[in-house]
Each structure stands twice: as C-alpha cells, then as structure tokens.
Write an enzyme that holds these catalytic residues in place. Structure first.
Site, PDB file in Angstrom:
ATOM      1  NE  ARG A 161      46.985 -42.030  28.231  1.00  0.00           N
ATOM      2  CZ  ARG A 161      47.505 -40.834  27.976  1.00  0.00           C
ATOM      3  NH1 ARG A 161      48.785 -40.590  28.185  1.00  0.00           N
ATOM      4  NH2 ARG A 161      46.761 -39.862  27.504  1.00  0.00           N
ATOM      5  CG  HIS A 220      36.971 -46.065  32.934  1.00  0.00           C
ATOM      6  ND1 HIS A 220      37.423 -45.507  34.114  1.00  0.00           N
ATOM      7  CD2 HIS A 220      36.931 -45.042  32.046  1.00  0.00           C
ATOM      8  CE1 HIS A 220      37.636 -44.220  33.934  1.00  0.00           C
ATOM      9  NE2 HIS A 220      37.355 -43.904  32.684  1.00  0.00           N
ATOM     10  CG  HIS A 255      38.306 -40.538  35.678  1.00  0.00           C
ATOM     11  ND1 HIS A 255      39.163 -39.930  34.796  1.00  0.00           N
ATOM     12  CD2 HIS A 255      37.395 -41.186  34.923  1.00  0.00           C
ATOM     13  CE1 HIS A 255      38.775 -40.200  33.562  1.00  0.00           C
ATOM     14  NE2 HIS A 255      37.706 -40.964  33.607  1.00  0.00           N
ATOM     15  CD  GLU A 278      34.245 -41.661  32.739  1.00  0.00           C
ATOM     16  OE1 GLU A 278      34.904 -40.617  32.779  1.00  0.00           O
ATOM     17  OE2 GLU A 278      34.546 -42.615  31.996  1.00  0.00           O
TER      18      GLU A 278
HETATM   19 ZN    ZN Z   1      36.884 -41.902  32.004  1.00  0.00          ZN
END
Ligand code: ZN
Length: 336
Positions: free
Chosen positions: A214, A194, A119, A137
């Site tokens: 992605r 991740h 991200h 996150e």
């Molecule tokens: Zn994530």
C-alpha cells in the site's frame, strides 16, 4: 438455482450424470466472501451471494489460496477444497509443475476508493514474502459510474522523481487516472501502481497471491488509525516509467456474439470473454478452464447456471455446450 447455495442438490445430481459420460465433471465452487472497509452491498444485491455480512468487498470465486480456499460443491468431492483437489487430482487440471493452483478469480465491489497499491513480481515476492508468488492481475469492468476513472500507472520520469513525489505527497501530479466504461478490460503488470475507485464493480483474474504493497491511503483512518503503508517495498517494485495507457486498456463492448474473444495472453494466464446469445459448442482441451458467469443465465452441458456462479471445466473434457443469454469471463493458466 445454482452453486451459489450449498444446499442445492439439483446441480450436483446433474453433475454426477456428466461424470459417467466424460471422466471428471465440471467442478462447481463455493465462493469465499470477504468484508472490506471499502466494500458495499452489491455482491449480495446484484450477484445474489447469500450472506449476512456487510461491507462485502470481495468474492473469491475460484481460489485455492490459504486466505480463502473454495470448497467444492460437487457431491463426490464434498469436503474438499480446491487446493486439495489440485494436490490429489492432477489429472483434472492438465500438465502443471507448480505445487500451487496458479490463478485466483475475484469479483470486487468497491463502494469506496481502494488504497493506491502495487504488487511485486515472483522474484521479489519469493525473496521477501516467504516464497509467495508475485501478482500479475487484470480487471474486467462489469459496472462503474459515468465518467469513472481508475488509477493505472504514474507520471514520474525517473526513480528519483518518483521517490521525490512520493516523499512530498504530490499524489495528484504523480498518479495517472484512466477513464473507463463498463466492458473495459485492463491488464496490470507487477510494479504498476493501481487503484480501483468507488462505484466500480470488477471481475479480477490474477496470479494466486495475496501480496499487496500500500503506497497511499488518502490519509484515511480506519477505526481511528491510518492503515499500514509499505512505502519502501512499493518504491522497490514500481516500474519507471509506466507503460502507456493505450497498452493496458482495451474496450470489449463491440465484440461479436457467440465467440470466445481473447482479452489478454500473458506469461501466467489467458483471459477470454464470451457474449452468448443462443448456444455455442466449444472445446478447451489442454488445461482446465475457469469460468465466471458475469451476467445473465443459461446452461453449461445442461446444468443451469446464473450470474455469480463460478465453475471449472476439466482438462481433456472434450466438447462443452453453453446455452442462454450470458456474459462469461474465463481464464486458463500457463505452466509458469
Ligand atoms: Zn491489485
């Protein structure tokens, strides 16, 4: 029993009684459920969410994001979404300058591996993604298979090495896999590669953002086609080198009972875990407090709650009494 079902009048009535006593009531939310190609059945079978959809991947339990804005269940706010509540009732939340509700709490059931992703931070997302927030996150592992591993970080020593390994598809050498067990907690900074792996059930607390790049999807095909990749954006935002694993993974299994343990305190949020056995009275005054019942059942100020329910305690609410045998995960936001 509980706010998972829209039709439950019991909860709402008790909530009203509380409002007379203390101003704003504890707010109960209707989760938004999302089908995903990698999703399973456990949001229905383990968490009891009432839906006919299959491949359930995510429950957005506390969300004001336009891609899944939770409806409020309390009768006095019925028809309102959490985003509208944020606009119209700032007193509920405490002092914030942001025009957007800052956090998002999800439960994720990964039956299959999720793609390898990363991200952006606020600056990159703000410039390239139409003013969106970036995404910090963190994950609390509710359940996972024996010897499970998550992908957290990478092994490249320089940006050049990273680009080379990505171009050559050296995923095995590049991706760092971290052993995990139920009760582990992992903070994922923006720019950290991740992936959640198959069999993991995770509660995620994150910034209110839906921007994911992605990097690799295991060369899988969905409906005959590979899913879109975002190689350049990923390479732009990936941090080199990765922070050490020891800095990002925590084991919370041995924490004392009846105590709000702080799991992380970063610039956007603080996340806490409570293992309740009996009762606890606590005060969380300055800002709102997001709570998810991860295991068990009990009561919050007399209102029955159970696994899979999500609620928000208002700012300046005063004392809160929780009773029962439950694991609660909670978060508050920073005025970033
Ligand atoms: Zn994530």
């Amino acid at each position: 029993m509980g706010a998972k079902m829209m039709q439950n009048g019991d909860v709402i009535q008790r909530t009203l009684t509380i409002e007379k006593k203390k101003g704003y009531p504890i707010l109960f939310l209707q989760p938004v459920l999302k089908s995903m190609v990698w999703g399973g059945e456990r949001l229905r079978t383990d968490f009891g969410y009432d839906t006919l959809e299959s491949h359930l991947g995510e429950c957005w339990g506390i969300s004001a994001h336009p891609n899944g804005d939770c409806q409020i269940l309390n009768v006095e706010y019925s028809g309102k979404t959490l985003s509208r509540m944020w606009q119209e009732e700032p007193g509920f939340f405490g002092k914030f300058h942001s025009s957007r509700f800052p956090l998002l709490t999800k439960i994720i059931d990964a039956k299959k591996d999720l793609s390898i992703q990363v991200h952006p931070d606020d600056v990159y997302a703000g410039e390239r993604e139409y003013g969106s927030l970036g995404k910090m996150e963190c994950w609390y592992v509710v359940d996972c298979p024996a010897k499970a591993e998550l992908v957290v970080g990478h092994e490249a020593a320089s940006k050049e090495e990273l680009e080379q390994m990505v171009q050559q598809g050296k995923w095995k050498e590049l991706l760092r896999r971290v052993p995990i067990a139920p009760g582990d907690f992992i903070q994922i900074d923006p720019g950290t590669i991740h992936a959640i792996t198959g069999g993991c059930l995770i509660v995620e607390t994150q910034q209110n953002s839906d921007i994911t790049y992605r990097l690799y999807d295991y060369d899988r095909k969905v409906d005959g086609k590979p899913r879109e990749l975002h190689i350049q954006q990923s390479l732009d935002v990936i941090q080199v080198p990765s922070p050490s694993v020891e800095d990002s993974v925590q084991h919370t299994q041995e924490q004392p009972k009846n105590y709000w343990k702080s799991l992380v305190d970063c610039q956007y949020y603080q996340v806490y875990k409570l293992e309740l056995a009996g009762s606890l009275t606590f005060t969380h005054n300055e800002t709102f407090f997001n709570v998810t019942v991860v295991e068990g059942q009990g009561r919050v100020d007399g209102i029955p709650v159970e696994k899979g329910e999500h609620f928000i305690i208002p700012a300046i609410y005063g004392k809160v009494r929780v009773e029962g045998n439950m694991t609660l995960l909670a978060s508050d936001a920073k005025d970033a």
